[in-house]
Design a protein around this motif. Sequence first.
Motif, PDB file in Angstrom:
ATOM      1  N   GLN A 125       0.834  -1.199   0.000  1.00  0.00           N
ATOM      2  CA  GLN A 125       0.000   0.000   0.000  1.00  0.00           C
ATOM      3  C   GLN A 125       0.872   1.253   0.000  1.00  0.00           C
ATOM      4  OE1 GLN A 125      -3.407  -0.488   2.792  1.00  0.00           O
ATOM      5  NE2 GLN A 125      -2.392  -2.448   3.186  1.00  0.00           N
ATOM      6  N   GLU A 154       0.603  -4.053   6.057  1.00  0.00           N
ATOM      7  CA  GLU A 154      -0.666  -4.037   6.793  1.00  0.00           C
ATOM      8  C   GLU A 154      -0.493  -3.712   8.278  1.00  0.00           C
ATOM      9  OE1 GLU A 154      -0.856  -8.915   7.253  1.00  0.00           O
ATOM     10  OE2 GLU A 154      -2.418  -7.835   6.128  1.00  0.00           O
ATOM     11  N   ARG A 158       5.397   3.793   0.831  1.00  0.00           N
ATOM     12  CA  ARG A 158       4.876   2.430   0.845  1.00  0.00           C
ATOM     13  C   ARG A 158       4.801   1.895   2.279  1.00  0.00           C
ATOM     14  NH1 ARG A 158       4.483  -1.135  -3.457  1.00  0.00           N
ATOM     15  NH2 ARG A 158       5.196   0.342  -5.015  1.00  0.00           N
TER      16      ARG A 158
END
Lengths: 331, 544
Positions: free
Chosen positions: B366, B376, B373
């Motif tokens: 993500q 999680e 970047r």
Amino acid sequence: MKKVRGMRVIEYLLTVLVIVTLNFALPRAMPGDPFLIMSETEEDVVVLTEEQREYYFELYGLDKPITEQYVSYLGDLLRGDLGLSIYYNEDVSTIILRRLPWTLFLVISTVILRTIIGSLLGTISAWCRGNFFDQFLFFNLITISEIPAFITGLLILFVFSAMLGLFPLSGAMSHFTTYESLWEQIVDILHHAFLPIITLTLARLGGIYLLARNSVITVIQKDYLVTARAKGLSKGRILLRHILRNAMLPIVTRTFLSLGSLVGGAILVENVFNYPGLGLLMQEAVNVHDYTLIQGIFLVVALFVLVANLMADLIYKHLDPRIESQEQTTS
Amino acid sequence: MKLKFKRLRKRLITLLVISLLVFSLFGCGTEEAMDEQDVDLIDEAEEQVEVVRLEGGSDDGYPTPYAHYSRGPGAYKMNLIFDGLLERDEDGLVLWLAEDYEVSDDGRQYLFTIRNEVKWQDGEAMTAEDVKFTFEYSSEHPMVRTRVEPDEVEVEVKGDNQVLFTASEPNASLLYNLGRVPIIPKHIWEDVENPEDYLEEEAVIGTGPYRLADYSQEHGTYRFEAFEDFWGPRQNVKAIEFIPVSEDIMAFEQREIDLTRIGTDLLPRFEKQEGVEVVQRPAFWGYRLRFNMQDNAQLEDKELRQAISYALDLEDMVERDARGAGVPGSAGILPPDHVMYNPEVKNYGQNLDKAEELLVDLGYDQVNEDGIRYNEDGEKLCFDLFVRDSTIRLAEIMNEQLSELGINLSIRSEERQTHDNRLHNNDYQLIIHGGGGWGGDPDYLRERFMTSTDDEEYVDTQSLGYENQELNQLLEEQRYEVDQERREEIIFEIQELLAEDVPQIALYYPAGYTAYRADKYDGWMFMFDHHSLTHPKLSYLTRE
């Protein structure tokens, strides 16, 4: 009056103590230690092993408590011992003494040249105040003295040595030669020193010129000059005996006060011309991270400035009796 | 502040010199006259150059093995006077004072046969006794450059002219080190108690091709003259002089010195100049990116380090940071100019897709609004990068390249001492470390990457948190392997492992240019592991 002198002496002593303390504290306040070299921008550096570092720590007494180090540092200084150079493995004082004469030669020659030329031009400028010649001198001299000495130096070096070949490119004397006479040697040394001295003189001319000009202008307006003129004295006599003599006071003080900054200028100029004085030595010391040597040079330069100040104080008093009498009235 | 000012000044000076040189293209009438003068200097009958002048001006110490200063220029001046048992040419070690040597199968014994006809510069004959004396004396009084540790070897004289060295354990780099120790005369040094302070005229008597004829500590000048009774190849140069130089380019232009380093900007000017040769120096100096894997769990992932390798454009770094004067880093650490460089190692090149793939596989899939970047668990790819103030541009280029991948660097620049202290204490996440010695014996890989914790001696501080048992084993093995071919195989394997694991990234190796007056003297050469034309003794001697 004695009280005033006493105060002065204490002032100077305190200054020396502050300088010495700063000189001691600053390198120690830096992170790491002088023997820790991990990265380098140059080739072929010997990185010390842990054992060697410990050995040097002991050798330079860096493993002792800071107060003990300070006391022994002061003790060494009193004996004139500036310590052992880390890189050159020789007494710092010996190394400095070898290089100091070259810097003093540059600085003293410059002071003499600059004071004579600066006051002469300043007087002429003041005499012709407002006309073209005055404006021409004013503009050019101020411009030149605003250019950093190393740029002027490089330009001079390029034009007179590289292009015209009139002077040597670097160094303080010819190498690998034997002189036939002392005279030949003197000429050779002057030949090598000429461009550095001219550079330094040019870079520092503006200040003295301005001072002389202002000082002469002030004197010209004084009543006693009207008297002198009215007496029918010749121009030359007025200029020398009445104007210059009175205008000289601030110039003399300034000359001594500026000795310190001249040493600073000499450091840059020596680097441009690769002249073997203290300035070049300082650059070498910084390059090889030789802290004891850097410390030693700083101390010598600082003391030099102090002595110059002291001389300015004394000479000013001698030249201008008013100072002494003022001090007497205040005390 | 002072340093910054110094750099600024240096830059200004360079700029000024360049612009002045451009102007001078339009007129300089002295060159022809100079040429004639130089022709006189070459003694045609003997074809020896009368004198070669090089940049000096800073004192490098009295050229004895004990009194020269530790930097390169001090050591090589000493080497003009003093010979070792072996010498280095373009490809490796060559016989020098030794006319032959044998190594025993277990790698512990080295038998050197010493030349017979060698004379000291004071006329005495050099013998095997002198060799033995040198090693014994230097184990008691270490020379400035310690090659052989005290007690590392035992020395005995065999027969008339042989010396046998017995090492306590086999060691692949011992031959190189034994060969480089400058041999000193027993009859002069045997009574000297403090060799560092021994600065007499006799102290500079060696067997080498040159004698010290003049030395001024104050002016940093040296003059070396050819030693007439030198045992070896004839000197091509009768005298070598080191003189103070204010501006090296100007001095070179004026023919005051015969060789100088030049920047990329001046390349076109000198490449076309008649009588001048320009060579690029071999790349034996380097910048590397070091990871502190111990204190940063994220960096422990090999894939993350590989992704960083894929994201970096090393050629772009050479182009922009070194203005083209350099060689991109090899993932196997040893530079391409190294004699044991493995050209087959994994070449990362710049491959952003591959880099992204690796990061996504690691879970960093993500990207937040700042383009950074994260995974999680919310762990971002943000690192502190420490650099020396002189390397800030390289750090900025690196940051620019990594940010494309969503890796964010906070650049912290520090002056040398703070920086070195940080390196020493491993107080960093990422750090750019610049340094030399990359051309030397590949045993330096052991010093950098050996991380076995069984033996305290090898607990390394350079690759904290990294461990690869296979690599450790190979690093240990190469150390004792005296069969050169087998050793090369091991070193090749080590480079492959390093390229795969990426415990450090070699960014690039700067390789600048040297210009010399070929019309005056062109015998210059590079030793196989060094990047200076003036340092090799062979640069001044007749070659076959």
